[in-house]
Design an enzyme around this catalytic site. Structure first.
Site: not given
Length: 440
Positions: A60, A186, A107, A126, A167, A2-3
């Site tokens: 998120k 990612n 879960y 997880r 940066k 999930p993003e």
């Protein structure tokens, strides 16, 4: 995993199906790792009898606004997901619940039953997600520490370019930094960098304004499109890198070879033919080790967030341990040197703060003289030793200054050479004992 698009799809599903409905029953998992900072009993009491007013999101993170606080707040982690029974929310990799699975899932961490019979569950297979009960979610971490939302608070080109120019880290690592811009994970980072033709290790400060504008445009387009299709990856354009980045072996996208490196602590897919690192030499040097392992990195099909950073941290830990070992060795050497110095000064310390007597000075001078003489001559005959002792007892005090200078020089050598010099200064003491045998 999930993003921003997946979390936004969950928020919209709650907004479309649950607003205005009352929570009549709840089941909270007894899992202190996921249910953070509140007991299951207190959490349950804060939910039941409340009406759902709104569903909100930043980055998120999502929270359900009730008619009175506190509000349940969800940080999705790696496999967190919202499921509404009978309502298609979204499907993405690592999805924990299937249509034919038990309900509620084993879960499930938070289960809600609404007054019209609708059932909602937040699952996490997880256990990297975090569920909290907060009075004002936006005023406390983690939400208070987030940067602008990539979808809801888009930056202008000038703002983006100015932020990047400050940066000096790799652009992939910066995009993953939720305090810089929130919601990008990612796969989105890899996608936008691929579409903008920018290398993941490129220094953020070295990116031109033109490339910054292209990258910002790609961020906006990818997030907006993914949200429009409710994060249904089967509807993503076929030319997107997303479809080809999950294999265990490097594949190809649009005929171009995909390779993998570690960037920002994550396995990163990129196309070397299109994404060149044109950044500063310092950034190239920083990423040299990772770039040298292109194709040697074993790509994880799950693109695990929890595995790769641990490897890097462990490596860093070993490095630190090694460095501490070196420092300990140096400290030990310095300590031994100090101990040898304190041995040489033992006679002086016995006198306390009193001024040393002439005889004490002469004794130290004799020791120093003996030590220097032995070093020069390689040894002293018995008659010469007796002579030295006699001259030491009868020596005029006018020579004290010269002898003290020699003693001072010897002390300096002792500090620099440690134990070896200590042995030399100790030998004249044995010499002083030999005349007593002669007298017998």
């Amino acid at each position: 995993m999930p993003e921003l698009p997946e979390v936004e799809a969950a928020r919209r599903a709650i907004e479309d199906s649950c607003i205005g409905k009352k929570i009549v029953r709840s089941i909270i998992a007894d899992d202190s790792k996921v249910i953070d900072g509140v007991s299951p009993i207190d959490f349950k009491a804060s939910l039941e009898g409340k009406t759902i007013v709104a569903a909100n999101r930043k980055g998120k993170n999502m929270w359900i606004e009730l008619d009175s606080p506190p509000f349940p707040t969800f940080q999705f982690g790696m496999a967190g997901a919202i499921y509404i029974k009978g309502v298609a929310v979204t499907k993405y990799k690592r999805s924990a619940v299937k249509d034919d699975d038990e309900w509620p899932s084993k879960y499930s961490k938070v289960f809600l039953e609404l007054d019209d019979g609708l059932e909602l569950s937040f699952t996490d297979k997880r256990r990297f997600a975090r569920v909290r009960s907060l009075e004002n979610p936006v005023s406390v971490p983690p939400i208070s520490e987030l940067g602008p939302d990539a979808l809801l608070e888009p930056m202008t080109v000038d703002e983006f370019y100015k932020a990047l120019s400050k940066k000096k880290i790799g652009i992939k690592a910066l995009l993953l930094d939720q305090s810089f811009i929130s919601g990008i994970g990612n796969w989105i980072a890899d996608e936008v960098l691929y579409q903008a033709r920018i290398h993941p290790m490129q220094s953020a400060s070295s990116i031109s304004k033109e490339d910054c504008a292209t990258l910002l445009k790609c961020i906006n387009e990818v997030t907006e499109f993914a949200v429009e299709v409710d994060a249904d990856c089967s509807r993503f354009p076929s030319e997107w890198l997303f479809h080809y980045r999950w294999g265990k072996k490097p594949g190809k996208v649009n005929g171009k070879k995909i390779e993998f490196i570690t960037a920002g602590g994550r396995t990163s897919a990129f196309v070397p033919e299109l994404q060149k690192n044109t950044g500063a030499e310092s950034t190239k040097a920083a990423g040299k080790r990772q770039q040298g392992k292109v194709q040697k990195v074993e790509h994880n099909d799950g693109d695990s967030q929890d595995e790769e950073p641990e490897i890097e941290e462990t490596a860093a830990g070993k490095s630190k341990v090694k460095q501490r070992g070196i420092n300990t060795k140096r400290t030990s050497t310095n300590k031994k040197s100090k101990e040898s110095n304190s041995d040489n000064d033992e006679n002086d310390s016995d006198e306390g703060l009193k001024k040393p007597s002439v005889k004490a000075k002469q004794n130290r001078s004799s020791k120093g003289k003996g030590g220097v003489q032995k070093k020069k001559t390689g040894g002293t005959s018995p008659s010469a030793k007796r002579k030295l002792e006699e001259s030491g007892d009868e020596e005029d005090t006018d020579d004290d200054d010269n002898e003290q200078d020699k003693d001072h020089k010897l002390s300096s050598k002792t500090q620099s050479k440690g134990k070896k010099t200590t042995k030399r200064t100790a030998e004249p003491r044995q010499t002083r004992n030999k005349p007593s045998k002669k007298k017998k």
